[in-house]
Design a protein around this motif. Sequence first.
Motif, mmCIF file in Angstrom:
data_model
loop_
_atom_site.group_PDB
_atom_site.id
_atom_site.type_symbol
_atom_site.label_atom_id
_atom_site.label_comp_id
_atom_site.label_asym_id
_atom_site.label_seq_id
_atom_site.Cartn_x
_atom_site.Cartn_y
_atom_site.Cartn_z
ATOM 1 N N PRO A 189 2.930 6.127 -15.248
ATOM 2 C CA PRO A 189 2.523 6.226 -13.840
ATOM 3 C C PRO A 189 3.217 5.147 -13.011
ATOM 4 N N SER A 190 3.604 5.505 -11.814
ATOM 5 C CA SER A 190 4.244 4.531 -10.931
ATOM 6 C C SER A 190 3.175 3.662 -10.279
ATOM 7 N N ALA A 191 3.642 2.650 -9.574
ATOM 8 C CA ALA A 191 2.706 1.760 -8.866
ATOM 9 C C ALA A 191 1.969 2.497 -7.754
ATOM 10 N N LEU A 192 2.517 3.639 -7.304
ATOM 11 C CA LEU A 192 1.851 4.417 -6.262
ATOM 12 C C LEU A 192 0.657 5.205 -6.792
ATOM 13 N N ALA A 193 0.638 5.447 -8.117
ATOM 14 C CA ALA A 193 -0.385 6.322 -8.687
ATOM 15 C C ALA A 193 -1.793 5.787 -8.493
ATOM 16 N N SER A 194 -1.921 4.486 -8.409
ATOM 17 C CA SER A 194 -3.260 3.901 -8.350
ATOM 18 C C SER A 194 -3.656 3.388 -6.965
ATOM 19 N N ILE A 195 -2.817 3.597 -5.961
ATOM 20 C CA ILE A 195 -3.167 3.065 -4.641
ATOM 21 C C ILE A 195 -3.963 4.099 -3.843
ATOM 22 N N ASP A 196 -4.725 3.636 -2.904
ATOM 23 C CA ASP A 196 -5.439 4.492 -1.959
ATOM 24 C C ASP A 196 -4.506 4.703 -0.771
ATOM 25 N N PRO A 197 -4.055 5.944 -0.513
ATOM 26 C CA PRO A 197 -3.107 6.158 0.590
ATOM 27 C C PRO A 197 -3.652 5.739 1.949
ATOM 28 N N CYS A 198 -4.975 5.673 2.087
ATOM 29 C CA CYS A 198 -5.558 5.266 3.369
ATOM 30 C C CYS A 198 -5.354 3.779 3.651
ATOM 31 N N THR A 199 -4.900 3.033 2.629
ATOM 32 C CA THR A 199 -4.653 1.601 2.829
ATOM 33 C C THR A 199 -3.233 1.323 3.312
ATOM 34 N N LEU A 200 -2.430 2.372 3.457
ATOM 35 C CA LEU A 200 -1.043 2.167 3.869
ATOM 36 C C LEU A 200 -0.878 2.018 5.376
ATOM 37 N N LEU A 201 -1.981 2.177 6.092
ATOM 38 C CA LEU A 201 -2.039 1.827 7.513
ATOM 39 C C LEU A 201 -3.391 1.179 7.771
ATOM 40 N N THR A 202 -3.402 0.070 8.487
ATOM 41 C CA THR A 202 -4.681 -0.538 8.857
ATOM 42 C C THR A 202 -5.242 0.207 10.069
ATOM 43 N N PRO A 203 -6.538 0.076 10.344
ATOM 44 C CA PRO A 203 -7.101 0.717 11.548
ATOM 45 C C PRO A 203 -6.374 0.293 12.816
ATOM 46 N N GLU A 204 -6.004 -0.985 12.883
ATOM 47 C CA GLU A 204 -5.305 -1.493 14.073
ATOM 48 C C GLU A 204 -3.920 -0.842 14.206
ATOM 49 N N GLU A 205 -3.230 -0.696 13.096
ATOM 50 C CA GLU A 205 -1.900 -0.080 13.134
ATOM 51 C C GLU A 205 -1.992 1.397 13.526
ATOM 52 N N ALA A 206 -3.010 2.076 13.001
ATOM 53 C CA ALA A 206 -3.192 3.485 13.360
ATOM 54 C C ALA A 206 -3.431 3.630 14.863
ATOM 55 N N GLU A 207 -4.269 2.758 15.425
ATOM 56 C CA GLU A 207 -4.543 2.805 16.865
ATOM 57 C C GLU A 207 -3.291 2.464 17.669
ATOM 58 N N GLN A 208 -2.488 1.561 17.137
ATOM 59 C CA GLN A 208 -1.223 1.208 17.774
ATOM 60 C C GLN A 208 -0.300 2.424 17.874
ATOM 61 N N LEU A 209 -0.431 3.331 16.935
ATOM 62 C CA LEU A 209 0.368 4.552 16.921
ATOM 63 C C LEU A 209 -0.273 5.692 17.725
#
Length: 328
Positions: free
Chosen positions: A190-210
């Motif tokens: 498994p790659s290092a991506l297999a165990s991450i939560d994809p929702c952590t790849l943007l913070t709430p502040e960054e999402a609002e910035q977008l």
Amino acid sequence: MRGNVLGLLAVCLLLAACGTTVGGTAQPVAAPTTSASGVESGEPCALLTPEEATHLELRPEGEFTPGEPANLLPPNCYWGPAETAEGVDSLTVSLATGMSVAEYVDGVEPVETGEFGGLTWSRYLDPVGGESMCLLVTELSETSFVAVSSMNVTEEAKACDLAKKGAPFVAGHLPGGAPAEVPTSTAPEPSALASIDPCTLLTPEEAEQLGRSGSAKPLDGTGDGPPGCQWDDTDGDAGEKALDLYAGDRPAEEWYYYEDEGEPLEVGGFTWKVQPGAGGYESVCQAIMSFTDTSSVYITSGNLDDPAKMCDTLRAAIPLITAHLPEP
């Protein structure tokens, strides 16, 4: 005078097995044997193990059919395809004792010979099945032999493919044959991506910035793909689309419309492929990044009011997402 053996065998293959089928299943063999005892037992179903049959994409257990001595038909075992195949891609193994090859093929000469599993096999053409049927025979003695047959009625050029793949495994159970091992497939780590939560790849502040909601919504994986996350748009039914992100163990080229042309975008040592209007969707943009050979990140968004801006959000999001990625 006996009927044409090869013609009967072609009919057997078409009907999945000929004669009266005996109940029960093939007897599995713990390991390939090179002793004559397995041959003398007269059990053709013992010449291919369930593991070997599965490797050949056949049903693991074969169906035994007794021989018809009056018609010079030896006992045989039939393995059907694991999944329905157009060309009746099945395998039949016959084990003959008290019969010569010449009698069996009615004096027909082989059209080719080859070595499989340390034994010499001869191929005979069938007057009924023609090029769509393949019959490989190896002689054990003057009065015993083993035949392996397959057919493909839709692509004659492939008629021998399965017989030639199966012959080395059958040979491994015959005197003088070389034991054949079923290749073991090892799943990639498994790659290092297999165990991450994809929702952590943007913070709430960054999402609002977008221009997206700071509240992320988990998404189930698409088909056999990895899980994802969605950040809703905040401008109503028109304008900007939601931002969807998937990350995990899936090769980049397996994502939708990957084969479409795209624009490379280098960020943080990774190359993203930005694809405006991928798949013909004029207001939708997607971007794909190959994290490793077996893992990737996929994002999509768009602009319903102004297609010229369909990729603006993704180009702004890519540096933010990349910054949260682990080391490959």
